[in-house]
Scaffold this active site. Structure first.
Site, PDB file in Angstrom:
ATOM      1  N   GLU A  42      -0.145 -10.660  -0.526  1.00  0.00           N
ATOM      2  CA  GLU A  42      -1.332  -9.934  -1.027  1.00  0.00           C
ATOM      3  C   GLU A  42      -1.787 -10.516  -2.366  1.00  0.00           C
ATOM      4  O   GLU A  42      -2.974 -10.679  -2.626  1.00  0.00           O
ATOM      5  CB  GLU A  42      -1.014  -8.453  -1.181  1.00  0.00           C
ATOM      6  CG  GLU A  42      -0.875  -7.751   0.157  1.00  0.00           C
ATOM      7  CD  GLU A  42      -0.301  -6.357   0.008  1.00  0.00           C
ATOM      8  OE1 GLU A  42      -1.001  -5.402   0.314  1.00  0.00           O
ATOM      9  OE2 GLU A  42       0.853  -6.222  -0.424  1.00  0.00           O
ATOM     10  N   LYS A  44       9.171   1.908   2.963  1.00  0.00           N
ATOM     11  CA  LYS A  44       8.230   0.802   2.854  1.00  0.00           C
ATOM     12  C   LYS A  44       8.865  -0.544   2.540  1.00  0.00           C
ATOM     13  O   LYS A  44       9.811  -0.644   1.782  1.00  0.00           O
ATOM     14  CB  LYS A  44       7.192   1.088   1.764  1.00  0.00           C
ATOM     15  CG  LYS A  44       6.192   2.177   2.101  1.00  0.00           C
ATOM     16  CD  LYS A  44       5.286   1.857   3.283  1.00  0.00           C
ATOM     17  CE  LYS A  44       4.217   0.851   2.974  1.00  0.00           C
ATOM     18  NZ  LYS A  44       3.206   1.360   2.040  1.00  0.00           N
TER      19      LYS A  44
END
Ligand code: ARG
Length: 459
Positions: free
Chosen positions: A289, A282
């Site tokens: 965000e 990841k």
């Protein structure tokens, strides 16, 4: 509290004292409070309301208090009710009765809104600077991508070809308007409230214009009840900041999408992305965000103050002490968001190849195909229909408008010639949109130049 001790028989309950106090957050006003007091006392002496010599002693002592706070020699007392009481109390501690003259023809009600205006107009300057560097970053990134073709979207569906530069420069316009709104807010904020006193001015012959000049305000407030009680200038600033955050949140959302495996239009620099504690592959866009999330927080700040104000009768009410944390939080949040976003945008890698591939799928040159026929005399609605049929044919036969043969084109309309391929090439679709506001590289280049000039003019 000693100051109103004469009227009261008991000390304030200690829990009420800490509930009532705002010194834990309004101590940031110490400089503005002293600056305002020095201007006030200068005026009091000039108007012969206090003696020149007393004014001199008060001013020097206030300056020493400021120095002592800044060097850490004087620690702000957390038990004081607010910064105004603390500084006045310290002044009196140092020079006795002379210090007690400072608060002549003044109230904390006009004092607090004076301090807030002085403080916020400086904060607006800092925010303006941050926004300018944000806009510049959009311009520089756009300059590198004048010819980077990508799909433009409506309804999140591929619509027409644009360039990455054109897309980025849309945000420069939004942030330019945000800059303008900050300028407007500062103008309306830059009005001297001092002299309104508690609510009804004073019988002393004060000179408000002198104080206005000393503190560099554009004008003096025209109604004392309004001046001490409204906080619309803070709400306006909070609304500006909310709008800045909304714009920042929209580009953040796009960066999140673009950095996904589904898009892969961009890659964030390692220094501006995070990993997962369990999934080794990841690479997460946490910063964007968080910006998107913190936008909600800033909207909350705006809602808080709007709600605090909605039922307040004139004039001052203690409720307005709740104005400060909201605006401090919004300012601090927007500063970190902008200051983190700028280097993240600067360092993000643009995957031009993937953008182009995305542009090649989805028939985003269909409008140009229809326009081709219309330029040869076919009414637009008929060209639209012919092109729609061609797109349907392509979908059924796994083809694109670029890979159709001329024969296939001619079956749809005999007006198609070999130059159709040029007319629908993505580069040309972009280049030929030379209208002001459009994506053609020369137009966007001019736009970038103009935006950078505008910002420099504002410097
Ligand atoms: N700390 C107060 C505020 O922030 C200052 C004004 C207090 N005035 C008063 N009448 N209690 O609003």
């Amino acid at each position: 509290m000693d100051l109103w001790g004469a009227r009261f028989k008991k000390e304030l309950n200690s829990e009420v004292n800490s509930f009532n106090s705002c010194i834990s957050f309004d101590s940031v006003f110490y400089k503005e409070d002293i600056q305002g007091s020095i201007a006030h006392v200068t005026m009091l002496a000039k108007q012969n309301i206090i003696e020149e010599n007393d004014a001199k002693v008060i001013k020097e002592t206030l300056q020493n208090i400021q120095k002592d706070i800044e060097t850490g020699k004087l620690v702000i007392d957390r038990n004081a009710e607010d910064i105004h009481m603390f500084i006045e109390g310290e002044l009196t501690k140092r020079i006795g009765d002379i210090g007690k003259k400072l608060h002549t023809a003044r109230s904390r009600n006009d004092q607090v809104t004076l301090d807030t205006r002085l403080y916020l107009r400086d904060q607006i300057d800092t925010l303006t600077k941050a926004l300018k560097s944000l806009i510049k970053t959009f311009c520089y990134k756009a300059k590198e991508n004048l010819e980077t073709v990508m799909p433009g979207y409506t309804h999140m569906q591929r619509a027409q070809p644009i360039t990455f530069a054109h897309h980025l420069m849309a945000y420069s316009e939004m942030f330019l308007r945000d800059l303008g709104r900050l300028e407007d807010t500062k103008k309306r904020m830059n009005v001297l409230p001092l002299g309104s006193c508690a609510l009804a001015t004073t019988t002393y012959p004060i000179d408000r214009y002198l104080v206005q000049e000393l503190l560099e305000f554009d004008s003096v407030s025209q109604n004392s009840l309004d001046a001490v009680s409204d906080r619309d200038y803070i709400i306006e600033l909070l609304s500006n900041i909310s709008m800045i955050m909304m714009h920042l949140s929209r580009i953040s959302e796009e960066i999140i999408l673009w950095s996904s495996w589904e898009f892969k239009f961009i890659e964030l620099d390692d220094a501006f992305s995070t990993g997962s504690s369990i999934m080794p592959q990841k690479k997460n866009p946490d910063i964007t965000e968080l910006i998107r999330g913190k936008t909600g927080r800033v909207y909350g700040d705006l809602m808080q103050l709007l709600t605090v104000m909605k039922g307040l009768p004139l004039a001052y009410n203690k409720d307005t002490q709740e104005d400060k944390e909201a605006v401090f939080d919004a300012l601090e949040t927007s500063f970190v968001c902008i200051n983190t976003f700028v280097p993240m945008l600067e360092t993000l890698k643009v995957n031009k190849q993937n953008m182009k591939e995305a542009a090649s799928n989805g028939f985003i040159n269909a409008t140009d195909c229809a326009d081709y026929l219309t330029k040869k005399g076919v009414p637009f609605r008929s060209s639209y229909k012919i092109t729609g049929q061609l797109v349907g044919y392509c979908i059924d036969n796994h083809k694109t408008l670029e890979t159709l043969s001329l024969e296939e084109y001619k079956k749809a309309s005999t007006l198609f010639e070999a130059d159709i391929y040029e007319a629908i090439s993505f580069e040309n679709c972009v280049k030929n949109r030379k209208i002001i506001g459009g994506p053609s590289p020369e137009i966007v280049q001019e736009h970038i130049k103009n935006v950078l000039q505008k910002i420099e003019r504002k410097d």
